[in-house]
Motif scaffolding. Structure first.
Motif, PDB file in Angstrom:
ATOM      1  N   ALA A  16     -63.987 -14.191 -35.239  1.00 18.56           N
ATOM      2  CA  ALA A  16     -64.661 -14.260 -33.938  1.00 18.56           C
ATOM      3  C   ALA A  16     -64.170 -13.179 -32.977  1.00 18.56           C
ATOM      4  O   ALA A  16     -64.838 -12.876 -31.985  1.00 18.56           O
ATOM      5  CB  ALA A  16     -64.454 -15.642 -33.312  1.00 18.56           C
ATOM      6  N   ARG A  17     -63.035 -12.598 -33.266  1.00 18.34           N
ATOM      7  CA  ARG A  17     -62.474 -11.557 -32.402  1.00 18.34           C
ATOM      8  C   ARG A  17     -63.079 -10.202 -32.761  1.00 18.34           C
ATOM      9  O   ARG A  17     -62.910  -9.713 -33.892  1.00 18.34           O
ATOM     10  CB  ARG A  17     -60.944 -11.519 -32.536  1.00 18.34           C
ATOM     11  N   ARG A  18     -63.801  -9.619 -31.822  1.00 16.81           N
ATOM     12  CA  ARG A  18     -64.461  -8.334 -32.061  1.00 16.81           C
ATOM     13  C   ARG A  18     -64.244  -7.387 -30.885  1.00 16.81           C
ATOM     14  O   ARG A  18     -64.157  -7.813 -29.729  1.00 16.81           O
ATOM     15  CB  ARG A  18     -65.973  -8.537 -32.254  1.00 16.81           C
ATOM     16  N   THR A  19     -64.142  -6.111 -31.219  1.00 20.37           N
ATOM     17  CA  THR A  19     -64.039  -5.094 -30.176  1.00 20.37           C
ATOM     18  C   THR A  19     -65.430  -4.857 -29.594  1.00 20.37           C
ATOM     19  O   THR A  19     -66.433  -5.297 -30.172  1.00 20.37           O
ATOM     20  CB  THR A  19     -63.496  -3.782 -30.771  1.00 20.37           C
ATOM     21  N   PRO A  20     -65.542  -4.181 -28.445  1.00 19.61           N
ATOM     22  CA  PRO A  20     -66.863  -3.923 -27.848  1.00 19.61           C
ATOM     23  C   PRO A  20     -67.836  -3.231 -28.800  1.00 19.61           C
ATOM     24  O   PRO A  20     -69.057  -3.439 -28.701  1.00 19.61           O
ATOM     25  CB  PRO A  20     -66.531  -3.038 -26.644  1.00 19.61           C
ATOM     26  N   ASP A  21     -67.329  -2.442 -29.744  1.00 24.17           N
ATOM     27  CA  ASP A  21     -68.232  -1.763 -30.679  1.00 24.17           C
ATOM     28  C   ASP A  21     -68.459  -2.556 -31.960  1.00 24.17           C
ATOM     29  O   ASP A  21     -69.029  -2.039 -32.935  1.00 24.17           O
ATOM     30  CB  ASP A  21     -67.702  -0.367 -31.015  1.00 24.17           C
TER      31      ASP A  21
END
Length: 352
Positions: A151-156
């Motif tokens: 569930a943890r994602r960077t803006p890209d």
């Protein structure tokens, strides 16, 4: 069930099954072309089915290595929610009874970080005539470590690994659970991000299907590529191989571990290429020891590894906050009378 996840459930086979050929989709039921063992990826239970005259099936939760996992209501005990998990894929009644008898020891395990086993039951499938066995377990609400990590994602849109201090905290709880099993001469065998759930304020191991006695040389061994220690295939599981799985899980959680099931299935990447290793050398050293190819060079016990991991956690938090986080001496500190609910209580004044 995606075709890429369909494999023969026979422990000594594991061949791909139910795969597409050309434009024809893969079969959801049939026989393994390698060993002839039957397979089915169609749920055996449906909503409303009553298992063992007690458990009313609400629906499917997931598909595991031994079949579908179901959510059910225990109509005999306060309508509590329970989970039914397939125990053995066989139509042999004698084999089923023996398997259930062999696994009853799991119901004696009680620990805050381990899912509770309530019962073992048999159910006659009216549609196929097969006798199926199920483990009845406590229902644990929450998210698995895999779900939390994904569930943890960077803006890209790229994966954003867990903070190393959060992963360490999960590892410490997992080691407490494994230590309890080891003290009872049991091995967990298959610790990984899929098999632990964060519920409220604690971590729980949720899949007990691979647990076995340490002196068991006959039953099937279950594990996962990328997590399982390299010696298990030849010498079998051990306390050292359980600790290996914790080290691998910590690695998967704390950086984008590309190739951990193939290129780096039995090793770690060069520390110079991994930011978290460069920043926290003690964390890297802990993983190196936990996943050493030689079992004798790993930690001697879950307690020892947990103590070292706690030390790493203190160092990480100290580096992040700029304040020392010393531990109390177990030899010369004051007598402990009340359990502190905070791992790192606020500090007053300067620390020398």
């Amino acid at each position: 069930m995606p075709e890429r996840k369909r494999f023969c459930s026979r422990a000594d086979c594991g061949a791909p099954v139910g795969r597409a050929r050309g434009e024809r989709p893969g079969r959801t039921e049939g026989f393994c072309t390698k060993c002839g063992h039957p397979y089915s990826f169609v749920p055996k239970l449906r909503a409303g089915d009553i298992v063992h005259g007690q458990y009313e099936v609400a629906g499917c939760l997931a598909h595991g290595g031994l079949g579908w996992i179901y959510l059910a209501v225990d109509r005999a005990v306060a309508d509590r929610w329970v989970v039914l998990k397939g125990l053995l894929d066989t139509g042999d009644q004698d084999a089923m009874a023996a398997a259930i008898s062999e696994r009853r020891f799991l119901a004696e395990i009680e620990h805050a970080n381990i899912v509770r086993i309530y019962n073992f039951v048999e159910h006659l499938d009216q549609r196929t005539g097969s006798l199926d066995g199920y483990i009845v377990m406590e229902y644990v609400g929450g998210k698995s470590l895999k779900e939390i990590a994904n569930a943890r994602r960077t803006p890209d849109g790229r994966r954003d690994p867990l903070p190393v201090e959060q992963a360490c905290a999960y590892g410490i709880e997992a080691l407490e659970a494994l230590g309890h099993l080891h003290s009872r001469n049991l091995l967990y065998c298959d610790f990984k991000v899929d098999n632990a759930i964060q519920t409220e304020d604690e971590l729980k191991l949720i899949d007990m299907g691979a647990v076995r006695r340490a002196d068991d040389d006959e039953s099937a061994i279950y594990g996962t590529v990328g997590y399982q220690a390299p010696e298990v295939a030849e010498t079998g599981p051990s306390v050292a191989s359980d600790l290996y799985t914790v080290g691998r899980t910590l690695a998967v959680l704390t950086f984008d571990f590309q190739g951990y099931t193939n290129t780096y299935a039995d090793s770690l990447p060069d520390p110079d290429t991994i930011e978290v290793f460069r920043r926290y050398e003690s964390f890297y050293r802990l993983l190196v020891r936990a996943t050493d190819p030689d079992p004798a060079r790993r930690f001697a016990s879950a307690q020892e590894m947990a103590e070292q991991l706690t030390g790493v956690l203190r160092e990480v938090v100290s580096l992040q906050t700029g304040r020392a986080r010393p531990a109390l001496s177990t030899l010369f500190g004051p007598e402990t009378r009340v359990t502190d609910t905070e791992l790192f209580p606020p500090l007053d004044g300067d620390v020398s």
